[in-house]
Design a protein around this motif. Structure first.
Motif, PDB file in Angstrom:
ATOM      1  N   ARG A   1       0.850  -1.195   0.000  1.00 61.61           N
ATOM      2  CA  ARG A   1       0.000   0.000   0.000  1.00 61.61           C
ATOM      3  C   ARG A   1       0.883   1.241   0.000  1.00 61.61           C
ATOM      4  O   ARG A   1       2.068   1.176   0.290  1.00 61.61           O
ATOM      5  N   SER A   2       0.266   2.373  -0.291  1.00 62.69           N
ATOM      6  CA  SER A   2       0.977   3.652  -0.283  1.00 62.69           C
ATOM      7  C   SER A   2       0.377   4.580   0.752  1.00 62.69           C
ATOM      8  O   SER A   2      -0.820   4.508   1.047  1.00 62.69           O
ATOM      9  N   VAL A   3       1.230   5.438   1.293  1.00 67.87           N
ATOM     10  CA  VAL A   3       0.800   6.492   2.207  1.00 67.87           C
ATOM     11  C   VAL A   3       1.281   7.812   1.631  1.00 67.87           C
ATOM     12  O   VAL A   3       2.178   7.848   0.786  1.00 67.87           O
ATOM     13  N   LYS A   4       0.687   8.906   2.074  1.00 73.15           N
ATOM     14  CA  LYS A   4       1.122  10.235   1.676  1.00 73.15           C
ATOM     15  C   LYS A   4       1.925  10.829   2.818  1.00 73.15           C
ATOM     16  O   LYS A   4       1.485  10.817   3.967  1.00 73.15           O
ATOM     17  N   VAL A   5       3.110  11.331   2.483  1.00 72.91           N
ATOM     18  CA  VAL A   5       4.021  11.897   3.473  1.00 72.91           C
ATOM     19  C   VAL A   5       4.216  13.377   3.169  1.00 72.91           C
ATOM     20  O   VAL A   5       4.456  13.753   2.014  1.00 72.91           O
ATOM     21  N   ARG A   6       4.116  14.204   4.190  1.00 70.00           N
ATOM     22  CA  ARG A   6       4.361  15.637   4.015  1.00 70.00           C
ATOM     23  C   ARG A   6       5.798  15.933   4.386  1.00 70.00           C
ATOM     24  O   ARG A   6       6.230  15.688   5.512  1.00 70.00           O
ATOM     25  N   MET A   7       6.531  16.432   3.432  1.00 72.92           N
ATOM     26  CA  MET A   7       7.956  16.722   3.610  1.00 72.92           C
ATOM     27  C   MET A   7       8.116  18.104   4.253  1.00 72.92           C
ATOM     28  O   MET A   7       8.469  19.075   3.595  1.00 72.92           O
ATOM     29  N   VAL A   8       7.876  18.187   5.565  1.00 77.15           N
ATOM     30  CA  VAL A   8       7.809  19.469   6.253  1.00 77.15           C
ATOM     31  C   VAL A   8       9.148  20.203   6.324  1.00 77.15           C
ATOM     32  O   VAL A   8       9.165  21.405   6.563  1.00 77.15           O
ATOM     33  N   PHE A   9      10.245  19.522   6.107  1.00 76.33           N
ATOM     34  CA  PHE A   9      11.544  20.180   6.172  1.00 76.33           C
ATOM     35  C   PHE A   9      12.071  20.549   4.786  1.00 76.33           C
ATOM     36  O   PHE A   9      13.219  20.961   4.634  1.00 76.33           O
ATOM     37  N   GLU A  10      11.237  20.390   3.768  1.00 73.75           N
ATOM     38  CA  GLU A  10      11.579  20.780   2.404  1.00 73.75           C
ATOM     39  C   GLU A  10      10.846  22.067   2.054  1.00 73.75           C
ATOM     40  O   GLU A  10       9.772  22.349   2.611  1.00 73.75           O
ATOM     41  N   GLU A  11      11.381  22.818   1.128  1.00 80.35           N
ATOM     42  CA  GLU A  11      10.747  24.067   0.707  1.00 80.35           C
ATOM     43  C   GLU A  11       9.332  23.808   0.208  1.00 80.35           C
ATOM     44  O   GLU A  11       9.099  22.922  -0.612  1.00 80.35           O
ATOM     45  N   GLY A  12       8.394  24.546   0.732  1.00 80.74           N
ATOM     46  CA  GLY A  12       6.995  24.388   0.338  1.00 80.74           C
ATOM     47  C   GLY A  12       6.278  23.234   1.022  1.00 80.74           C
ATOM     48  O   GLY A  12       5.087  23.043   0.825  1.00 80.74           O
TER      49      GLY A  12
END
Length: 165
Positions: A56-67
């Motif tokens: 399965r896939s999950v969505k990850v928020r890359m909070v330490f990346e620009e935007g």
């Protein structure tokens, strides 16, 4: 404090593996939770949402990346509390990584493996993973986060030199 790079390259039949390590004075189950629980991954990598399971896939928020962009990450293997394999495809290409935990000297060693087709880009990839793994250490220890500039371009030459070994 200057980062201490741990990355090494190993040639494989399909390319190279970039391997980085960190040690923790904690049991594998606790380190595993830092790698897999969304409220804990939010402290060093980013929160995730979805139904996590192999295939399965999950969505990850890359909070330490620009935007702070969201990215989809596929769970290729999950064997708590020892082995997690992930893959993703984005504008930078495809990424295949593994996180392996083992008991070492009364604590836990994390071996982070990024499977690469070749050594191209390791001067950017290596410092990035050093940064994220040190964010993990800081999140677990409750210490201040390092600035990305201490890693890139500071460690770029060290990682490029690995390709000549």
């Amino acid at each position: 404090m200057s980062p201490v790079p741990t990355g090494r390259l190993f040639r494989t039949d399909t390319g190279v593996d970039l391997v980085l390590t960190r040690r923790f004075r904690a049991p594998a189950e606790d380190v595993w939770a830092s790698l897999t629980e969304p409220e804990r991954t939010a402290r060093w990598f980013g929160p995730w949402e979805g139904q996590a399971a192999p295939g399965r896939s999950v969505k990850v928020r890359m909070v330490f990346e620009e935007g702070a962009p969201w990215m989809e990450m596929r769970i290729d293997a999950c064997e708590p509390p020892r082995h997690l394999a992930l893959s993703t495809v984005d504008e930078a290409g495809s990424w295949h990584t593994e996180l392996l935990l083992s008991d070492v000297d009364g604590g836990t060693e994390l071996r982070f493996v990024h499977h690469l087709r070749g050594a191209e880009g390791v001067g950017e990839i290596g410092p990035g993973w050093e940064y994220y793994l040190d964010l993990l250490v800081a999140a677990r220890d409750g210490t201040a986060r390092a600035e990305f500039g201490a890693y890139y371009p500071a460690l770029k030459g060290r990682y490029e030199a690995l390709t000549a070994e």
